[in-house]
Design a protein around this motif. Structure first.
Motif, PDB file in Angstrom:
ATOM      1  N   LYS A  65      -2.445  -1.423   3.240  1.00 25.53           N
ATOM      2  CA  LYS A  65      -2.258  -1.870   4.614  1.00 25.53           C
ATOM      3  C   LYS A  65      -1.480  -0.854   5.435  1.00 25.53           C
ATOM      4  CE  LYS A  65      -2.421  -6.333   2.717  1.00 25.53           C
ATOM      5  NZ  LYS A  65      -1.644  -6.611   1.504  1.00 25.53           N
ATOM      6  N   VAL A  66      -0.660  -0.042   4.796  1.00 29.46           N
ATOM      7  CA  VAL A  66       0.065   0.978   5.536  1.00 29.46           C
ATOM      8  C   VAL A  66      -0.411   2.343   5.062  1.00 29.46           C
ATOM      9  CG1 VAL A  66       2.102  -0.399   5.973  1.00 29.46           C
ATOM     10  CG2 VAL A  66       1.976   0.925   3.928  1.00 29.46           C
ATOM     11  N   LYS A  89       3.304   6.395   8.663  1.00 30.47           N
ATOM     12  CA  LYS A  89       3.588   5.271   9.552  1.00 30.47           C
ATOM     13  C   LYS A  89       5.077   4.972   9.508  1.00 30.47           C
ATOM     14  CE  LYS A  89       2.045   0.737  10.680  1.00 30.47           C
ATOM     15  NZ  LYS A  89       1.869  -0.511  10.056  1.00 30.47           N
ATOM     16  N   VAL A  90       5.596   4.540  10.644  1.00 27.01           N
ATOM     17  CA  VAL A  90       7.007   4.169  10.716  1.00 27.01           C
ATOM     18  C   VAL A  90       7.091   2.663  10.530  1.00 27.01           C
ATOM     19  CG1 VAL A  90       9.000   4.043  12.217  1.00 27.01           C
ATOM     20  CG2 VAL A  90       7.617   6.097  12.173  1.00 27.01           C
ATOM     21  N   VAL A  91       7.838   2.243   9.509  1.00 28.48           N
ATOM     22  CA  VAL A  91       7.898   0.818   9.172  1.00 28.48           C
ATOM     23  C   VAL A  91       9.343   0.385   9.039  1.00 28.48           C
ATOM     24  CG1 VAL A  91       5.712   0.616   7.959  1.00 28.48           C
ATOM     25  CG2 VAL A  91       7.686   1.469   6.760  1.00 28.48           C
ATOM     26  N   TYR A  92       9.539  -0.926   9.088  1.00 29.25           N
ATOM     27  CA  TYR A  92      10.842  -1.489   8.770  1.00 29.25           C
ATOM     28  C   TYR A  92      10.836  -1.889   7.306  1.00 29.25           C
ATOM     29  CZ  TYR A  92      12.134  -1.886  13.668  1.00 29.25           C
ATOM     30  OH  TYR A  92      12.467  -1.613  14.969  1.00 29.25           O
ATOM     31  N   GLY A 107       0.793  -1.221   0.000  1.00 29.47           N
ATOM     32  CA  GLY A 107       0.000   0.000   0.000  1.00 29.47           C
ATOM     33  C   GLY A 107       0.824   1.269   0.000  1.00 29.47           C
ATOM     34  N   ALA A 108       2.100   1.183   0.302  1.00 29.38           N
ATOM     35  CA  ALA A 108       2.931   2.376   0.297  1.00 29.38           C
ATOM     36  C   ALA A 108       3.569   2.534  -1.068  1.00 29.38           C
ATOM     37  CB  ALA A 108       4.004   2.272   1.367  1.00 29.38           C
ATOM     38  N   LYS A 109       3.879   3.803  -1.394  1.00 29.75           N
ATOM     39  CA  LYS A 109       4.547   4.053  -2.678  1.00 29.75           C
ATOM     40  C   LYS A 109       5.982   4.504  -2.467  1.00 29.75           C
ATOM     41  CE  LYS A 109       0.914   6.294  -4.723  1.00 29.75           C
ATOM     42  NZ  LYS A 109       0.118   6.915  -5.784  1.00 29.75           N
ATOM     43  N   LYS A 110       6.166   5.490  -1.573  1.00 22.77           N
ATOM     44  CA  LYS A 110       7.507   5.990  -1.329  1.00 22.77           C
ATOM     45  C   LYS A 110       7.720   6.064   0.180  1.00 22.77           C
ATOM     46  CE  LYS A 110       8.999   8.087  -5.379  1.00 22.77           C
ATOM     47  NZ  LYS A 110       8.804   7.302  -6.406  1.00 22.77           N
ATOM     48  N   VAL A 111       8.922   5.680   0.590  1.00 21.47           N
ATOM     49  CA  VAL A 111       9.266   5.812   2.003  1.00 21.47           C
ATOM     50  C   VAL A 111      10.572   6.582   2.095  1.00 21.47           C
ATOM     51  CG1 VAL A 111       8.149   3.701   2.774  1.00 21.47           C
ATOM     52  CG2 VAL A 111      10.487   3.613   2.039  1.00 21.47           C
TER      53      VAL A 111
END
Lengths: 166, 210
Positions: free
Chosen positions: A95-96, A100-103, A61-65
């Motif tokens: 889902k994200v 949000k802070v993710v690994y 669900g994320a595109k750029k981090v």
């Protein structure tokens, strides 16, 4: 196979035939090749560190981090390392969510990584696969090529979800 | 003309992907001219099977005479899984589209404890096999702390022990039985962009243009 590669390439903004055409023309004209491959005229790629924006290549669900911490390494993360990142851009129903802070596990890096047989591998972009703290991938599929280095780094789960292994 | 197209194809194989570039890809490209590209590429990939302890053994196994010295054989894995009473054991031969493994075994556990037990049983089997050896070569285990998805990588055979929820979530069989390229997400995108005419369920009489 060339068609799927071409579709992926067009997304990045480069054409496959353009790249291959460059290779062929480089072969033919030696002087042009030496000018292109001169080490001072090429960009020096470095580690993935704080504030590096990476592309997300799974369907979480994320595109750029944006990387906020490289977990191992003083200078930064390389291919196959885990990072802590903050989601900067996300698909609306994923889902994200944004913020949000993710690994994440780096699966493609522009910096070259040496292999045990002496060769080096580098990619055109920086890409990451989101995982949770235990190392379980959040998404269910991984797109694009992933390198073999993940096996050494005990990321066999990401390898098994990937379609193409470089 | 055919030679140039085959050359472009070989160059794409030698560079491993449109995105990846190897520093000495030209040397591999030269060796690729003579014989069949796919087999050589597969051999190169097999050489790069990093990570599991019996790397040198696997190299000799694949190329030279056949030594039954793998960490885990397929029959042993099946026997252990049936002993541990794992549900829904599926063996998928992935030799064709995976260069780094030959068989994928997927097993389901009824609870997290059961999944951990499956992994423990397989490791115990490997230890038993190597009894009396000077050094123990163990397969790499991932995901041992959380009991959701445990992968045991023993070279040619990769065993995935999941619980029910994880199995439905990841659906690994659909990934490997249909082939390497995954077409599903692209299809969803196409469907999302199609403009659909709204259904007109109103009871109002349509105006007739005179």
């Amino acid at each position: 196979m060339a068609a799927t590669f071409a579709s992926k390439c067009s997304r990045v903004g480069r054409s496959l035939w353009g790249g291959l055409g460059n290779n062929l023309s480089g072969l033919l004209s030696a002087s042009h090749e030496t000018a292109c491959n001169h080490f001072l005229s090429q960009q020096q790629r470095t580690f993935i560190q704080m504030r590096t924006v990476l592309k997300v290549v799974d369907n979480s669900g994320a595109k750029k981090v944006m990387c906020i911490q490289a977990l191992k390494g003083k200078k930064g993360a390389r291919l196959g390392d885990t990072i802590i990142a903050s989601v900067k851009e996300a698909y609306p129903n994923g889902k994200v969510k944004k913020g949000k802070v993710v690994y994440g596990v780096v699966v493609r890096a522009a910096m070259q990584r040496g292999r045990c047989d002496g060769s080096e591998v580098k990619f055109d972009d920086n890409a990451v696969v989101l995982v949770d703290k235990q190392g379980q991938p959040i998404g269910t599929r991984v797109f694009g090529p992933v390198p073999h280095e993940l096996r050494q780094k005990k990321h066999v789960k990401i390898l098994s979800l990937a379609g193409h292994i470089a | 003309m055919a030679l140039s197209t085959s050359r472009t194809l070989l160059r794409s194989f030698a560079s491993l992907s449109p995105f990846a570039r190897c520093s000495n890809s030209t040397s591999y490209g030269d060796s690729l001219w003579s014989s069949e590209p796919r087999a050589i590429f597969k051999a190169l990939l097999q050489e790069w099977k990093l990570g599991f302890p019996s790397l040198s053994r696997a190299l000799y196994c694949s190329t030279a005479d056949f030594k039954k010295n793998e960490l885990l054989e397929l029959q042993e894995v099946e026997k252990v899984l049936s002993d541990v009473r794992a549900d829904n054991v599926k063996v998928i031969p992935v030799q064709k589209h995976c260069a780094w493994a030959d068989f994928m075994v997927i097993a389901t556990g009824r609870s997290t404890w059961h999944v951990k037990n499956i992994a423990q049983a397989l490791i115990y089997k490997v230890k038993q096999k190597q009894k009396g050896a000077q050094r123990l070569m163990l397969p790499s285990v991932e995901g041992q702390e959380g009991g959701k998805w445990i992968v045991i990588d023993s070279g040619k055979v990769v065993v995935h022990a999941l619980d029910e929820k994880a199995r439905d979530y990841y659906s690994l069989e659909s990934l490997w039985t249909t082939g390497t390229s995954e077409k599903e997400p692209i299809q969803d995108l196409e469907k999302a962009l199609v403009k659909i005419r709204r259904k007109n369920n109103s009871k109002k009489q349509a105006k007739k243009s005179a």
